[in-house]
Design a protein around this motif. Sequence first.
Motif, mmCIF file in Angstrom:
data_model
loop_
_atom_site.group_PDB
_atom_site.id
_atom_site.type_symbol
_atom_site.label_atom_id
_atom_site.label_comp_id
_atom_site.label_asym_id
_atom_site.label_seq_id
_atom_site.Cartn_x
_atom_site.Cartn_y
_atom_site.Cartn_z
ATOM 1 N N ASP A 34 0.740 -1.152 -0.025
ATOM 2 C CA ASP A 34 -0.128 0.010 -0.026
ATOM 3 C C ASP A 34 0.901 1.348 0.049
ATOM 4 O O ASP A 34 0.544 2.382 -0.739
ATOM 5 N N ILE A 35 1.939 1.320 0.741
ATOM 6 C CA ILE A 35 3.024 2.548 0.712
ATOM 7 C C ILE A 35 3.463 2.687 -0.557
ATOM 8 O O ILE A 35 3.361 3.759 -0.959
ATOM 9 N N LYS A 36 3.904 1.566 -1.150
ATOM 10 C CA LYS A 36 4.606 1.690 -2.545
ATOM 11 C C LYS A 36 3.747 2.045 -3.483
ATOM 12 O O LYS A 36 3.840 3.291 -4.218
ATOM 13 N N THR A 37 2.475 1.690 -3.625
ATOM 14 C CA THR A 37 1.265 2.178 -4.451
ATOM 15 C C THR A 37 1.037 3.512 -4.123
ATOM 16 O O THR A 37 0.997 4.357 -5.182
ATOM 17 N N ALA A 38 0.974 3.981 -2.888
ATOM 18 C CA ALA A 38 0.570 5.417 -2.529
ATOM 19 C C ALA A 38 1.816 6.124 -2.973
ATOM 20 O O ALA A 38 1.602 7.348 -3.447
ATOM 21 N N PHE A 39 3.002 5.849 -2.912
ATOM 22 C CA PHE A 39 4.032 6.700 -3.462
ATOM 23 C C PHE A 39 4.158 6.954 -4.795
ATOM 24 O O PHE A 39 4.397 7.844 -5.334
ATOM 25 N N ILE A 40 3.989 5.839 -5.476
ATOM 26 C CA ILE A 40 4.030 5.977 -6.812
ATOM 27 C C ILE A 40 2.932 6.987 -7.449
ATOM 28 O O ILE A 40 2.929 7.322 -8.396
ATOM 29 N N ASN A 41 1.554 6.696 -6.999
ATOM 30 C CA ASN A 41 0.669 7.525 -7.807
ATOM 31 C C ASN A 41 0.465 8.762 -6.904
ATOM 32 O O ASN A 41 -0.614 9.540 -7.193
ATOM 33 N N GLY A 42 1.116 8.989 -5.865
ATOM 34 C CA GLY A 42 0.804 10.142 -4.866
ATOM 35 C C GLY A 42 1.399 11.617 -5.309
ATOM 36 O O GLY A 42 2.089 11.617 -6.270
ATOM 37 N N GLU A 43 1.232 12.431 -4.418
ATOM 38 C CA GLU A 43 1.641 13.794 -4.867
ATOM 39 C C GLU A 43 2.144 14.170 -3.626
ATOM 40 O O GLU A 43 1.320 14.092 -2.499
ATOM 41 N N ILE A 44 2.888 15.379 -3.356
ATOM 42 C CA ILE A 44 3.367 16.109 -2.139
ATOM 43 C C ILE A 44 2.309 17.108 -2.095
ATOM 44 O O ILE A 44 2.139 18.193 -2.904
ATOM 45 N N ILE A 45 1.881 17.081 -0.633
ATOM 46 C CA ILE A 45 0.697 18.436 -0.419
ATOM 47 C C ILE A 45 1.457 19.254 0.587
ATOM 48 O O ILE A 45 0.711 20.337 0.687
ATOM 49 N N GLU A 46 2.304 18.795 1.262
ATOM 50 C CA GLU A 46 3.039 19.702 2.192
ATOM 51 C C GLU A 46 4.413 19.717 2.087
ATOM 52 O O GLU A 46 4.975 18.340 1.987
ATOM 53 N N ASN A 47 5.034 20.458 2.140
ATOM 54 C CA ASN A 47 6.893 20.571 2.228
ATOM 55 C C ASN A 47 7.299 21.022 3.789
ATOM 56 O O ASN A 47 6.488 22.033 4.235
ATOM 57 N N TYR A 48 8.079 20.396 4.513
ATOM 58 C CA TYR A 48 8.679 21.022 5.718
ATOM 59 C C TYR A 48 10.229 21.116 5.488
ATOM 60 O O TYR A 48 10.917 20.332 5.867
ATOM 61 N N PRO A 49 10.684 22.131 4.651
ATOM 62 C CA PRO A 49 12.143 22.300 4.383
ATOM 63 C C PRO A 49 12.856 22.210 5.549
ATOM 64 O O PRO A 49 14.054 22.317 5.647
ATOM 65 N N ALA A 50 12.357 23.309 6.632
ATOM 66 C CA ALA A 50 13.043 23.769 7.943
ATOM 67 C C ALA A 50 12.950 22.446 8.893
ATOM 68 O O ALA A 50 13.121 23.107 10.227
ATOM 69 N N ASP A 51 12.401 21.530 8.873
ATOM 70 C CA ASP A 51 12.241 20.490 9.840
ATOM 71 C C ASP A 51 13.537 20.299 10.711
ATOM 72 O O ASP A 51 14.650 20.135 10.066
ATOM 73 N N LYS A 52 13.415 20.394 11.941
ATOM 74 C CA LYS A 52 14.544 20.252 12.743
ATOM 75 C C LYS A 52 15.209 18.648 12.562
ATOM 76 O O LYS A 52 16.493 18.571 12.886
ATOM 77 N N ARG A 53 14.720 17.809 11.976
ATOM 78 C CA ARG A 53 15.296 16.360 11.751
ATOM 79 C C ARG A 53 15.772 16.268 10.351
ATOM 80 O O ARG A 53 15.999 15.308 9.889
ATOM 81 N N GLY A 54 15.420 17.290 9.730
ATOM 82 C CA GLY A 54 15.962 17.382 8.277
ATOM 83 C C GLY A 54 14.635 17.605 7.251
ATOM 84 O O GLY A 54 13.676 17.352 7.722
ATOM 85 N N GLU A 55 14.961 17.980 6.025
ATOM 86 C CA GLU A 55 13.930 18.384 5.070
ATOM 87 C C GLU A 55 13.053 17.130 4.990
ATOM 88 O O GLU A 55 13.348 15.813 4.936
ATOM 89 N N SER A 56 11.654 17.488 4.900
ATOM 90 C CA SER A 56 10.731 16.456 4.800
ATOM 91 C C SER A 56 9.409 16.885 4.284
ATOM 92 O O SER A 56 9.182 17.871 3.625
ATOM 93 N N CYS A 57 8.584 15.888 3.684
ATOM 94 C CA CYS A 57 7.315 16.306 3.127
ATOM 95 C C CYS A 57 6.217 15.458 3.408
ATOM 96 O O CYS A 57 6.488 14.007 3.859
ATOM 97 N N LEU A 58 4.960 15.888 3.150
ATOM 98 C CA LEU A 58 3.682 15.080 3.311
ATOM 99 C C LEU A 58 3.154 14.643 1.867
ATOM 100 O O LEU A 58 2.946 15.355 0.878
#
Length: 103
Positions: A34-58
């Motif tokens: 399910d995770i693989k499928t969601a990644f393949i057809n997904g879209e980034i809806i939020e970016n967190y460039p300044a996250d204290k643990r490093g850049e991440s996204c939703l």
Amino acid sequence: MDIEEVRAKTAKDEFVLSYHAHEERQADSISIEDIKTAFINGEIIENYPADKRGESCLVLGYANVRPIHIVCGKAKTGWLKVITVYIPKSPKWATPKLRGKGA
């Protein structure tokens, strides 16, 4: 981080789940496939460039018509790291793309 990079890492199975993501996926009955499928057809809806643990996204993707949210970033190895994964639900989420009131 962009969605093409996420898709490329997924296609090469270059992703790892945090302990928290593993627990959350089990709680919501989300499989690795399910995770693989969601990644393949997904879209980034939020970016967190300044996250204290490093850049991440939703990422919002779908598996068997079920919406799945995946928060991910880069692991030290260069692989994709799944920080958490869950099914977006009210009241935190009004729709899979729109945060609810008070979120």
